[in-house]
Design a protein around this motif. Structure first.
Motif, PDB file in Angstrom:
ATOM      1  N   THR A   1     -14.998  18.107 -33.379  1.00 55.18           N
ATOM      2  CA  THR A   1     -14.487  17.101 -34.322  1.00 55.18           C
ATOM      3  C   THR A   1     -15.547  16.070 -34.724  1.00 55.18           C
ATOM      4  O   THR A   1     -15.699  15.792 -35.913  1.00 55.18           O
ATOM      5  CB  THR A   1     -13.266  16.364 -33.737  1.00 55.18           C
TER       6      THR A   1
ATOM      7  N   PHE B   1     -16.591  14.834 -38.558  1.00 48.88           N
ATOM      8  CA  PHE B   1     -16.227  13.432 -38.680  1.00 48.88           C
ATOM      9  C   PHE B   1     -17.419  12.596 -39.149  1.00 48.88           C
ATOM     10  O   PHE B   1     -17.339  11.836 -40.112  1.00 48.88           O
ATOM     11  CB  PHE B   1     -15.778  13.000 -37.289  1.00 48.88           C
TER      12      PHE B   1
ATOM     13  N   ILE C   1      -9.920   7.710 -41.742  1.00 50.52           N
ATOM     14  CA  ILE C   1     -10.542   8.662 -40.816  1.00 50.52           C
ATOM     15  C   ILE C   1     -10.045   8.494 -39.381  1.00 50.52           C
ATOM     16  O   ILE C   1     -10.223   9.375 -38.572  1.00 50.52           O
ATOM     17  CB  ILE C   1     -12.098   8.615 -40.835  1.00 50.52           C
ATOM     18  N   HIS C   2      -9.408   7.364 -39.076  1.00 47.27           N
ATOM     19  CA  HIS C   2      -8.888   7.193 -37.715  1.00 47.27           C
ATOM     20  C   HIS C   2      -7.627   8.013 -37.466  1.00 47.27           C
ATOM     21  O   HIS C   2      -7.371   8.426 -36.346  1.00 47.27           O
ATOM     22  CB  HIS C   2      -8.554   5.719 -37.457  1.00 47.27           C
ATOM     23  N   ALA C   3      -6.839   8.199 -38.518  1.00 52.32           N
ATOM     24  CA  ALA C   3      -5.519   8.802 -38.323  1.00 52.32           C
ATOM     25  C   ALA C   3      -5.554  10.241 -37.793  1.00 52.32           C
ATOM     26  O   ALA C   3      -4.841  10.540 -36.833  1.00 52.32           O
ATOM     27  CB  ALA C   3      -4.712   8.717 -39.616  1.00 52.32           C
TER      28      ALA C   3
ATOM     29  N   SER D   1      -6.778  14.568 -30.609  1.00 51.01           N
ATOM     30  CA  SER D   1      -6.884  14.195 -29.202  1.00 51.01           C
ATOM     31  C   SER D   1      -5.607  14.549 -28.437  1.00 51.01           C
ATOM     32  O   SER D   1      -5.506  15.625 -27.873  1.00 51.01           O
ATOM     33  CB  SER D   1      -7.246  12.718 -29.054  1.00 51.01           C
ATOM     34  N   TRP D   2      -4.610  13.647 -28.448  1.00 49.25           N
ATOM     35  CA  TRP D   2      -3.422  13.978 -27.660  1.00 49.25           C
ATOM     36  C   TRP D   2      -2.425  14.839 -28.420  1.00 49.25           C
ATOM     37  O   TRP D   2      -1.507  15.395 -27.812  1.00 49.25           O
ATOM     38  CB  TRP D   2      -2.760  12.728 -27.090  1.00 49.25           C
TER      39      TRP D   2
ATOM     40  N   THR E   1      -7.511  11.655 -35.859  1.00 49.71           N
ATOM     41  CA  THR E   1      -7.937  11.779 -34.463  1.00 49.71           C
ATOM     42  C   THR E   1      -6.742  11.787 -33.509  1.00 49.71           C
ATOM     43  O   THR E   1      -6.870  12.234 -32.384  1.00 49.71           O
ATOM     44  CB  THR E   1      -8.897  10.644 -34.040  1.00 49.71           C
ATOM     45  N   LEU E   2      -5.594  11.290 -33.979  1.00 52.79           N
ATOM     46  CA  LEU E   2      -4.389  11.426 -33.152  1.00 52.79           C
ATOM     47  C   LEU E   2      -4.084  12.903 -32.921  1.00 52.79           C
ATOM     48  O   LEU E   2      -3.776  13.328 -31.812  1.00 52.79           O
ATOM     49  CB  LEU E   2      -3.195  10.780 -33.854  1.00 52.79           C
TER      50      LEU E   2
ATOM     51  N   GLY F   1      -0.167  10.909 -37.128  1.00 56.48           N
ATOM     52  CA  GLY F   1      -1.531  10.941 -37.660  1.00 56.48           C
ATOM     53  C   GLY F   1      -1.542  11.341 -39.119  1.00 56.48           C
ATOM     54  O   GLY F   1      -2.238  10.747 -39.940  1.00 56.48           O
TER      55      GLY F   1
END
Lengths: 158, 132
Positions: free
Chosen positions: B88, B92, B44-46, B52-53, B48-49, B30
């Motif tokens: 988050t 975000f 902005i997607h990165a 989340s997990w 979230t890795l 991420g």
């Protein structure tokens, strides 16, 4: 006396988890939880009406699975780059749900799922602007969100 | 009874190592994506890795490790995961909407235009002739 019984129970549970399961902390936690739920009541939020509790677990199960899958997918996109024909793009999604709690739940699920981002909800048009990192078929995306999540949310908060 | 970390049974050691490495690698990927991706909306997607997990894996590893070594169920890590997941989206969306607003105001062409933005103005225009 207790405007939000579920909130109170969960606050007590959280207090016990953080401080250890003893009688003393149970009493203290109950005191804190009761005062906190009175504070919550003075904010006057909408009371969420949850009709079908059991579907909530199904929703979490589906979301949990999808989040694992998209974690791996986004990791692949970052490491190997996007496959040919895939683009990142904005997506305008029409929504049927209007309940605030349902919308918040959908926002949390879509944001927690790497690869999809909830940018802007328009309560007038009832649309939400999403950004998708790895888009192949726009229709398929809209279909997935509407059938997988929104249908369940409509049933839960009907 | 509290076990020393060296006395951890093999199955627990494997599970802890797996989840810890899984979570840590996702967070690292991420962070790399955050550095590498070209536009703001892709970047902005990165992270979230990690939220989340990334946090999920480290959380599971910690739960297994402390539950086995202290011989009782340790689950308060779930709270960390829960609060990260719930909070988050707030930051975000703040970031995303600020970016949308700036891109629209400066007409950079990155953000899609807002439809029906002129609706309130039209209503004013309809009322005014009636008043006169």
């Amino acid at each position: 006396m207790l405007p939000y019984p579920i909130l109170t129970v969960f606050l007590i549970l959280m207090w016990l988890l953080l401080n250890g399961f003893t009688l003393g902390h149970f009493v203290l936690g109950t005191l804190v939880a009761v005062f906190a739920s009175w504070g919550m009541a003075s904010l006057r939020p909408d009371k969420p009406k949850i009709r079908k509790w059991h579907l909530l677990f199904k929703l979490f199960g589906i979301a949990f699975y999808d989040i694992i899958r998209s974690n791996l997918a986004v990791a692949a996109v970052i490491l190997r780059g996007r496959p040919k024909g895939h683009v990142s793009s904005f997506l305008l999604l029409p929504l049927e749900i209007e309940d605030r709690t349902a919308l918040a739940l959908l926002a949390v699920i879509l944001t927690s799922t790497p690869g999809s981002a909830w940018l802007e909800y328009d309560s007038h048009d009832r649309t939400v602007l999403l950004h998708v990192l790895d888009l192949v078929d726009e229709e398929q995306w809209i279909d997935t969100i509407k059938n997988r999540y929104e249908k369940l949310l409509v049933e839960i908060f009907a | 009874m509290i076990l020393a970390p060296a006395d951890l049974p093999l199955w627990a050691a494997i599970a802890v190592a797996f989840f810890l490495l899984f979570g840590a690698s996702l967070t690292l990927i991420g962070a790399i994506g955050f550095l590498k991706l070209p536009t703001f909306y892709e970047r902005i997607h990165a992270p979230t890795l990690g939220t989340s997990w990334g946090v999920g894996g480290v959380m599971l590893a910690s739960m297994i490790f402390f539950s086995v070594t202290s011989s009782r169920l340790v689950v308060h890590e779930v709270l960390i995961g829960l609060f990260i997941t719930v909070t988050t989206p707030v930051t975000f969306m703040l970031l995303a909407r600020a970016a949308l607003h700036r891109d629209r105001a400066e007409n950079t062409g990155y953000a899609p235009e807002k439809k029906k933005a002129s609706l309130p103005v039209q209503e004013e225009g309809q009322i005014r002739p009636a008043d006169n």
